[in-house]
Design a protein around this motif. Structure first.
Motif, PDB file in Angstrom:
ATOM      1  N   GLY A 116     101.966  33.095 -70.414  1.00 45.87           N
ATOM      2  CA  GLY A 116     102.804  33.911 -71.120  1.00 45.87           C
ATOM      3  C   GLY A 116     104.175  34.361 -71.248  1.00 45.87           C
ATOM      4  O   GLY A 116     104.640  34.725 -72.004  1.00 45.87           O
ATOM      5  N   LEU A 117     104.678  33.823 -69.919  1.00 49.53           N
ATOM      6  CA  LEU A 117     106.243  33.934 -69.758  1.00 49.53           C
ATOM      7  C   LEU A 117     107.039  32.848 -70.186  1.00 49.53           C
ATOM      8  O   LEU A 117     108.081  32.828 -70.304  1.00 49.53           O
ATOM      9  N   SER A 118     106.335  31.768 -70.614  1.00 47.94           N
ATOM     10  CA  SER A 118     106.945  30.402 -71.066  1.00 47.94           C
ATOM     11  C   SER A 118     108.013  30.546 -72.164  1.00 47.94           C
ATOM     12  O   SER A 118     107.657  31.344 -73.123  1.00 47.94           O
ATOM     13  N   ASN A 119     109.176  29.984 -71.998  1.00 52.59           N
ATOM     14  CA  ASN A 119     110.102  30.106 -73.075  1.00 52.59           C
ATOM     15  C   ASN A 119     110.487  28.596 -73.756  1.00 52.59           C
ATOM     16  O   ASN A 119     111.442  28.348 -74.526  1.00 52.59           O
ATOM     17  N   SER A 120     109.395  27.736 -73.425  1.00 53.69           N
ATOM     18  CA  SER A 120     109.672  26.328 -74.188  1.00 53.69           C
ATOM     19  C   SER A 120     108.237  25.745 -74.146  1.00 53.69           C
ATOM     20  O   SER A 120     107.352  25.888 -73.466  1.00 53.69           O
ATOM     21  N   MET A 121     108.217  24.911 -74.970  1.00 56.31           N
ATOM     22  CA  MET A 121     106.608  24.138 -75.224  1.00 56.31           C
ATOM     23  C   MET A 121     106.561  23.367 -73.783  1.00 56.31           C
ATOM     24  O   MET A 121     105.505  23.101 -73.517  1.00 56.31           O
TER      25      MET A 121
END
Length: 544
Positions: A116-121
């Motif tokens: 949920g905190l990811s900012n890239s694929m």
């Protein structure tokens, strides 16, 4: 190993046994129901995250970019689940299932929060793999613990509920994903796991018996590593072949050769392992070998095909992510009905063989009907087609686990359960990857055919197709894309038909073995022995 009493047929142990990782038939009904509820929550988490992202993938790509990696959001999860499944099953057999089920919940929740905190694929794909590691333990642990607390004859009705949870989660996942995308953010697809997981963790900690054996065991590190590498090589081959690399390219040849070689190495390693992660002798029993084949094919057809239903409704029908999930409710209704019904009938009659045979037949018919879906079919026709497929799947999935658990000794309950889950998962991984490659390849040609003479925006590619983008195109371009997309998905369903038919043929080889109940005698004092096999050399395994 802790003290046990002789195993009866089907791996059941007489009443009174209270072993660290053995059967516990003396639990009260209320406590059993609490445990079953917690285990169902664990199954809910693992199954939900196989499909909940499918509806949100177009939105995630728009937010994080990296459309070329979109398939890996699903594949990374399935791959990690598949590779870890045999390990979780073996560790549960060796040291007790409770602690590892709890560990699986914690790992899954960590992966959920980080996803949920990811900012890239790339970050999302990596953390989805962490989720998958936990998912393998949740699926195996839930089904194995049921085998510890419920007799083989009574397992059917509980496994029916597990099948319902698994199937409903697989279908309702896209609906929930659509709700979060439309009303909150795609990140809540992962955050929602936290409260569910915490509840499951609390109930398991307080209700599941947790006495652990203090006997030394040997962990098959080498077999685990070789199996993981073999599965990874083969899934990478199916994922990258025809998309990232041409089928006739050096990387694909290397992956194929590595996969085959590692499988051969794995066989040699397991023959010499003191406690193999996937005992090869299980394949000598017809119950295990046939159900493994059927499970693989069912997973292949189910995950490979169902993945494209939300995309069909969003792109071809032009409906929102939330409503596309609602359109899947008939599939869920058919699956829920037959999963519960089959479990109840099996518990009452002790007969199970008819369900996988009828189920795979219905599944084959359902996939054929789905390939008839187009932009012009009615909602009623769509519903009928999906009900047929759902009834087929509901008659097969968890029944296979009941059959496998009844066909092995209790000392190998975990590895047998993990084996059944492993082959279904690897089938799902292969199906998702192979059908993804098929869809990508035929989509290019179908779009070219349907868009002949139509001008598209500069730089437009097939990977850019989203429901939002279609609204900004001309009517001619939109109609061409919808036609090409529908035809491509129809091809996927049609190719799945003969694959499902193979499962139907294989189910006729499943033997009918009596499902026994545990005796209800009062607890008896037990004498320590070295192993289950010392008391029952045959391991209660039916011979074919």
């Amino acid at each position: 190993m802790a003290s046990v009493t002789p195993a009866s047929s089907g791996g059941a142990l007489p009443s009174g046994v209270n072993e660290g990782n053995g059967a516990l038939p003396n639990l009260g009904r209320r406590r059993i129901l609490l445990i079953i509820g917690a285990l169902m929550l664990g199954m809910l988490l693992a199954a939900l995250d196989q499909t909940i992202v499918s509806t949100a993938l177009p939105t995630i790509v728009g937010d994080l970019k990296g459309g070329s990696h979109i398939a890996w959001v699903v594949t990374a999860y399935l791959l990690a689940t598949t590779v870890s499944t045999p390990v979780w099953g073996k560790l549960g057999d060796q040291y007790g299932r409770k602690i590892f089920f709890q560990a699986a919940i914690v790992i899954f929740l960590i992966g959920s929060v980080l996803s949920g905190l990811s900012n890239s694929m790339i970050m999302l794909i990596a953390f989805r793999a962490v989720q998958g590691l936990g998912s393998g333990g949740l699926m195996v642990g839930a089904q194995s613990i049921v085998g510890d607390i419920v007799s083989p004859r009574d397992r059917g009705k509980y496994m029916g509920f597990f099948g319902a949870v698994f199937g409903v989660s697989s279908v309702i996942g896209p609906l929930l994903g659509g709700v979060f995308v439309d009303n909150l953010t795609w990140r809540w697809i992962f955050y929602i796991n936290v409260p569910i997981g915490v509840i499951a963790l609390f109930v398991v900690a307080s209700q599941v018996p947790g006495q652990l054996s203090r006997v030394h065991h040997t962990i098959d590190y080498l077999g685990t590593a070789v199996l993981g590498l073999a599965v990874t090589s083969l899934i990478l081959l199916t994922s990258l072949g025809g998309t990232t690399y041409a089928w006739a390219s050096t990387p694909i040849y290397i992956l194929g050769a590595a996969g085959v070689l590692l499988i051969v190495v794995f066989v040699f390693v397991e023959r010499r392992a003191a406690e193999p992660v996937l005992p090869l002798h299980l394949f000598k029993t017809r119950v295990f070998s046939v159900t493994s084949i059927v499970g693989f094919i069912v997973g292949f057809a189910m995950f490979g095909a169902i993945t494209y239903l939300p995309a069909f409704f969003q792109v071809v029908r032009g409906i929102s992510p939330t409503i596309s999930g609602v359109y899947l409710l008939p599939l869920m209704a058919g699956l829920l009905t037959m999963s519960i019904t089959s479990g109840q009938v099996i518990s009452r009659t002790g007969k199970y063989r008819v369900f996988p045979i009828a189920g795979t037949a219905a599944m084959t018919l359902g996939l054929f009907l789905l390939h008839l879906m187009s932009a012009g079919t009615s909602t009623f026709e769509d519903a009928v087609f999906m009900v047929v497929l759902g009834m087929g799947l509901g008659s097969v999935m968890q029944v296979l686990v009941t059959i496998v658990q009844n066909g092995v000794s209790h000392s190998e309950l975990g590895v047998a359960t993990s084996g059944a889950t492993f082959f279904r998962s690897i089938g799902g991984s292969f199906g998702t990857a192979i059908f993804g490659a098929i869809f990508s390849n035929v989509l290019i040609g179908n779009l070219a055919s349907h868009l002949h003479g139509v001008t598209l925006p500069a730089g437009f590619t097939s990977s850019d197709i989203t429901p939002a983008l279609l609204k900004h195109l001309s009517a001619a371009a939109r109609d061409g894309i919808v036609g090409g997309y529908a035809e491509s998905i129809q091809t996927v369903f049609l190719i799945a038909v003969p694959i499902a038919a193979l499962a139907f043929i294989a189910t006729w080889l499943i033997p009918q073995v009596e499902l026994r109940r545990w005796p209800s005698a009062p607890p008896q004092p037990v004498q320590p022995v070295q192993s289950l096999e010392a008391l029952d050399p045959q391991g209660a395994v039916p011979q074919d």
